[in-house]
Write an enzyme that holds these catalytic residues in place. Structure first.
Site, PDB file in Angstrom:
ATOM      1  N   VAL A  14       0.843  -1.211   0.000  1.00 46.01           N
ATOM      2  CA  VAL A  14       0.000   0.000   0.000  1.00 46.01           C
ATOM      3  C   VAL A  14       0.874   1.255   0.000  1.00 46.01           C
ATOM      4  CG1 VAL A  14      -1.725   1.326   1.272  1.00 46.01           C
ATOM      5  CG2 VAL A  14      -1.920  -1.176   1.138  1.00 46.01           C
ATOM      6  N   LEU A 152      -6.869  -1.027  -3.239  1.00 46.59           N
ATOM      7  CA  LEU A 152      -5.938  -1.544  -4.260  1.00 46.59           C
ATOM      8  C   LEU A 152      -6.030  -3.061  -4.336  1.00 46.59           C
ATOM      9  CD1 LEU A 152      -2.742   0.539  -3.282  1.00 46.59           C
ATOM     10  CD2 LEU A 152      -4.623   1.205  -4.808  1.00 46.59           C
ATOM     11  N   GLU A 154      -4.126  -6.466  -5.452  1.00 45.24           N
ATOM     12  CA  GLU A 154      -2.776  -6.913  -5.814  1.00 45.24           C
ATOM     13  C   GLU A 154      -2.779  -7.326  -7.285  1.00 45.24           C
ATOM     14  OE1 GLU A 154      -2.032  -8.889  -1.447  1.00 45.24           O
ATOM     15  OE2 GLU A 154      -0.674  -9.459  -3.055  1.00 45.24           O
ATOM     16  N   PHE A 248     -17.066 -10.834  -9.572  1.00 43.08           N
ATOM     17  CA  PHE A 248     -16.931 -11.510  -8.276  1.00 43.08           C
ATOM     18  C   PHE A 248     -18.000 -12.569  -8.069  1.00 43.08           C
ATOM     19  CE2 PHE A 248     -13.408  -9.703  -5.780  1.00 43.08           C
ATOM     20  CZ  PHE A 248     -12.924  -8.882  -6.767  1.00 43.08           C
ATOM     21  N   GLY A 256      -8.358 -15.912  -1.138  1.00 43.23           N
ATOM     22  CA  GLY A 256      -7.170 -15.955  -0.284  1.00 43.23           C
ATOM     23  C   GLY A 256      -6.654 -14.530  -0.153  1.00 43.23           C
ATOM     24  N   CYS A 259      -6.143  -9.679   2.517  1.00 42.92           N
ATOM     25  CA  CYS A 259      -7.203  -8.714   2.838  1.00 42.92           C
ATOM     26  C   CYS A 259      -8.538  -9.354   3.160  1.00 42.92           C
ATOM     27  CB  CYS A 259      -7.350  -7.741   1.678  1.00 42.92           C
ATOM     28  SG  CYS A 259      -5.860  -6.788   1.414  1.00 42.92           S
TER      29      CYS A 259
HETATM   30  C1  UDX Z   1      -9.082  -7.120  -2.603  1.00 42.55           C
HETATM   31  C2  UDX Z   1     -10.065  -6.042  -3.048  1.00 42.55           C
HETATM   32  O1  UDX Z   1     -10.493  -6.326  -4.395  1.00 42.55           O
HETATM   33  C3  UDX Z   1      -9.372  -4.663  -3.015  1.00 42.55           C
HETATM   34  O2  UDX Z   1     -10.299  -3.663  -3.373  1.00 42.55           O
HETATM   35  C4  UDX Z   1      -8.849  -4.416  -1.591  1.00 42.55           C
HETATM   36  O3  UDX Z   1      -8.190  -3.174  -1.514  1.00 42.55           O
HETATM   37  C5  UDX Z   1      -7.898  -5.524  -1.193  1.00 42.55           C
HETATM   38  O4  UDX Z   1      -8.560  -6.803  -1.281  1.00 42.55           O
HETATM   39  P1  UDX Z   1      -7.100  -8.504  -3.619  1.00 42.55           P
HETATM   40  O5  UDX Z   1      -7.231  -9.272  -2.346  1.00 42.55           O
HETATM   41  O6  UDX Z   1      -5.758  -8.047  -4.061  1.00 42.55           O
HETATM   42  O7  UDX Z   1      -8.036  -7.152  -3.537  1.00 42.55           O
HETATM   43  O8  UDX Z   1      -7.650  -9.420  -4.805  1.00 42.55           O
HETATM   44  P2  UDX Z   1      -9.043  -9.609  -5.558  1.00 42.55           P
HETATM   45  O9  UDX Z   1      -8.771  -9.479  -6.993  1.00 42.55           O
HETATM   46  O10 UDX Z   1     -10.090  -8.794  -4.950  1.00 42.55           O
HETATM   47  O11 UDX Z   1      -9.372 -11.178  -5.260  1.00 42.55           O
HETATM   48  C6  UDX Z   1      -9.505 -11.555  -3.926  1.00 42.55           C
HETATM   49  C7  UDX Z   1      -9.660 -13.071  -3.882  1.00 42.55           C
HETATM   50  O12 UDX Z   1     -10.966 -13.449  -4.358  1.00 42.55           O
HETATM   51  C8  UDX Z   1      -8.656 -13.865  -4.713  1.00 42.55           C
HETATM   52  O13 UDX Z   1      -8.239 -14.994  -3.964  1.00 42.55           O
HETATM   53  C9  UDX Z   1      -9.468 -14.330  -5.914  1.00 42.55           C
HETATM   54  O14 UDX Z   1      -9.000 -15.572  -6.424  1.00 42.55           O
HETATM   55  C10 UDX Z   1     -10.849 -14.487  -5.317  1.00 42.55           C
HETATM   56  N1  UDX Z   1     -11.949 -14.325  -6.264  1.00 42.55           N
HETATM   57  C11 UDX Z   1     -12.127 -13.119  -6.860  1.00 42.55           C
HETATM   58  C12 UDX Z   1     -12.834 -15.385  -6.475  1.00 42.55           C
HETATM   59  O15 UDX Z   1     -12.649 -16.476  -5.935  1.00 42.55           O
HETATM   60  N2  UDX Z   1     -13.890 -15.207  -7.310  1.00 42.55           N
HETATM   61  C13 UDX Z   1     -14.116 -14.016  -7.937  1.00 42.55           C
HETATM   62  O16 UDX Z   1     -15.082 -13.920  -8.695  1.00 42.55           O
HETATM   63  C14 UDX Z   1     -13.199 -12.945  -7.718  1.00 42.55           C
END
Ligand code: UDX
Length: 455
Positions: A14, A152, A154, A248, A256, A259
């Site tokens: 961050v 944000l 990752e 999503f 995982g 966050c």
């Molecule tokens: C998340 C939030 O999106 C972001 O706004 C916040 O600031 C930090 O946490 P991040 O954890 O980096 O970001 O990844 P993200 O792309 O959101 O995916 C989170 C997890 O959900 C991943 O493990 C991903 O595999 C999973 N996921 C995402 C699903 O299983 N299904 C989906 O449809 C989308």
């Protein structure tokens, strides 16, 4: 022109992204990093973690001298605004550990100038900013505290910092709030002003909602497995409702990262400590925790009920594509479960192999996916890296011993795999059998035939 000046404490995912983008917008930015190893990497223009494009931007901003990195907090005396971006890692019970945050805030309060603003960007439980403000007010009355959470992702962090869907500033002093908001003006994003606790809850609530959406679609997937529907088609139909949205709603191994798991637990705990039980957030965590073990059971079932003695190739270890972050990565729990059940596991990942070596020492790690699948009885896709979707699957078929593919992210081309002679399992999707057309008799692996009969 008088350039704005800010301080940023914490050179992690961050803080470093915040500091480099603010510098790229012309704000003179002082980034403070306590950890010597990280500091040396930053001074050399190297991010201490993988984030696409960040090394190049860091080097550019260091050369332009709008960004300086160091370990000496005294530079903050020249910064009207200081962002606190230190980690709040999960403690043993999964809720955030605020030790570093409390220390950074106390240190900053000693050096920030009169009328300075301390902006908490770290993700914290509701009420934290106000509590820190009250604590510091015992020694200083001339500084302001605001909550300015980040959103944000990752792997997409530079984009999300440059073009956020909103800037949230939670503070009690309108002037202080405006000074913080003005720093993000180049993004042209809408600004939402609220209370400190409101801003903290916007952050927690956003992540908890996204995580709950994922657990919801995974629950639907588990039901699809039982009733014989395809969750991808179901999600397409549900997501077509603009009130719901398709994003999503991708069923798979679940979420995982550092966050979602921590923020859902943190929000749940915010209720528990006040006598409120959030069954919904608890269910979100429980469904997610089970999803990866349900998939390990599916792997066993696809291999005639046992993986003992089987060679299983695992493609992808990081918790999502675009990062080397292994925190709460489903792949690690799946690999450990397969090893416990006697399988020989060979794994690969485009960027996370180095980080994984110390976490799964009992697993053979190879950089090349084709080498990883050689002589494998089954292939597991655990992280949907684009490189894996683009593999030569005919070559993979010729390299493998078996013909079972388990797609933990429901992203592979099932029709193609079937035409190549693979069995393809997903999550919440009907199993696809080999369909070799006139080559139907080429189902290569006897064990697979037995498992085929047992299906
Ligand atoms: C998340 C939030 O999106 C972001 O706004 C916040 O600031 C930090 O946490 P991040 O954890 O980096 O970001 O990844 P993200 O792309 O959101 O995916 C989170 C997890 O959900 C991943 O493990 C991903 O595999 C999973 N996921 C995402 C699903 O299983 N299904 C989906 O449809 C989308």
């Amino acid at each position: 022109m008088q350039h704005k000046r800010v301080g940023v404490i914490g050179g992690g995912p961050v803080g470093l992204v915040t500091a480099t983008i603010l510098a790229s917008w012309g704000t003179r930015t002082a980034l403070i990093e306590w950890d010597d190893r990280r500091l040396r990497a930053l001074e050399a223009g190297k991010a201490p973690f993988f984030e696409p494009g960040l090394d190049e931007l860091l080097k550019e901003e260091l050369e332009k001298e709008f960004l300086v990195v160091g370990g000496d907090l005294s530079v903050l005396s020249a910064s009207p605004v200081t962002f606190i971006c230190v980690g709040t890692p999960p403690g043993p019970d999964g809720t955030p550990d605020l030790g570093d945050l409390e220390r950074a805030t106390a240190d900053a309060a000693e050096v920030v100038p009169e009328q300075g603003v301390v902006a908490i960007k770290s993700t914290v439980p509701p009420g934290t900013t106000s509590r820190l403000n009250a604590k510091i007010a015992e020694s200083r009355h001339d500084i302001f505290f605001v909550s300015c959470p980040e959103f944000l992702r990752e792997g997409e962090a530079l984009h999300d910092m440059r073009s956020p869907s909103r800037v949230v500033v939670g503070g009690t002093d309108p002037q202080a709030n405006k000074r913080v908001a003005d720093l993000f003006a180049p993004s042209e994003a809408p600004v939402i002003f609220t209370s400190p606790t409101g801003a903290e809850l916007i952050k927690y609530g956003s992540n908890a909602f996204l995580a709950t959406k994922i657990s919801f679609v995974n629950e639907l997937a588990n039901l699809c497995d039982l009733v014989g529907a395809d969750v991808t088609e179901v999600a397409n139909g549900i997501g077509a409702d603009p009130r719901i949205g398709r994003a999503f709603l991708n069923a798979g191994l679940g979420f995982g990262g550092s966050c979602f798991p921590k923020d859902v637990r943190g929000l749940e705990e915010a209720g528990t400590t006040r006598g409120y039980t959030s069954w919904l957030l608890k269910a979100c965590t429980d469904i997610n925790a089970q999803q990866r073990y349900r998939f390990a059971a599916k792997i066993r079932s696809a291999l005639s009920g046992s993986v003992a003695g089987s060679r299983i190739a695992v493609l992808g270890l990081s918790f999502k594509p675009g990062t080397d972050d292994l925190r709460q990565a489903p792949a690690l729990d799946i690999v450990r479960s397969l090893r416990r059940d006697g399988a020989r596991v060979v794994a690969t990942d485009p960027v996370a192999i180095l980080a994984a070596a110390s976490l799964i020492p009992e697993v053979e790690l190879v950089p090349d996916p084709y080498e990883c699948v050689r002589d494998a009885d089954a292939l597991v896709l655990a992280t949907e890296w684009p490189e894996y979707l683009a593999l030569d699957w005919a070559r993979i078929r010729d390299l493998m011993r078996g013909n079972v593919i388990l797609d933990g992210r429901n992203v592979l081309d099932r029709k193609l795999l079937s035409s190549l002679g693979f069995w393809c399992y997903g999550i919440g999707r009907p199993v696809v059998a080999p369909n070799l057309g006139d080559e139907q008799d080429r189902i290569p692996h006897v064990a697979t035939q037995q498992s085929a009969e047992s299906r």
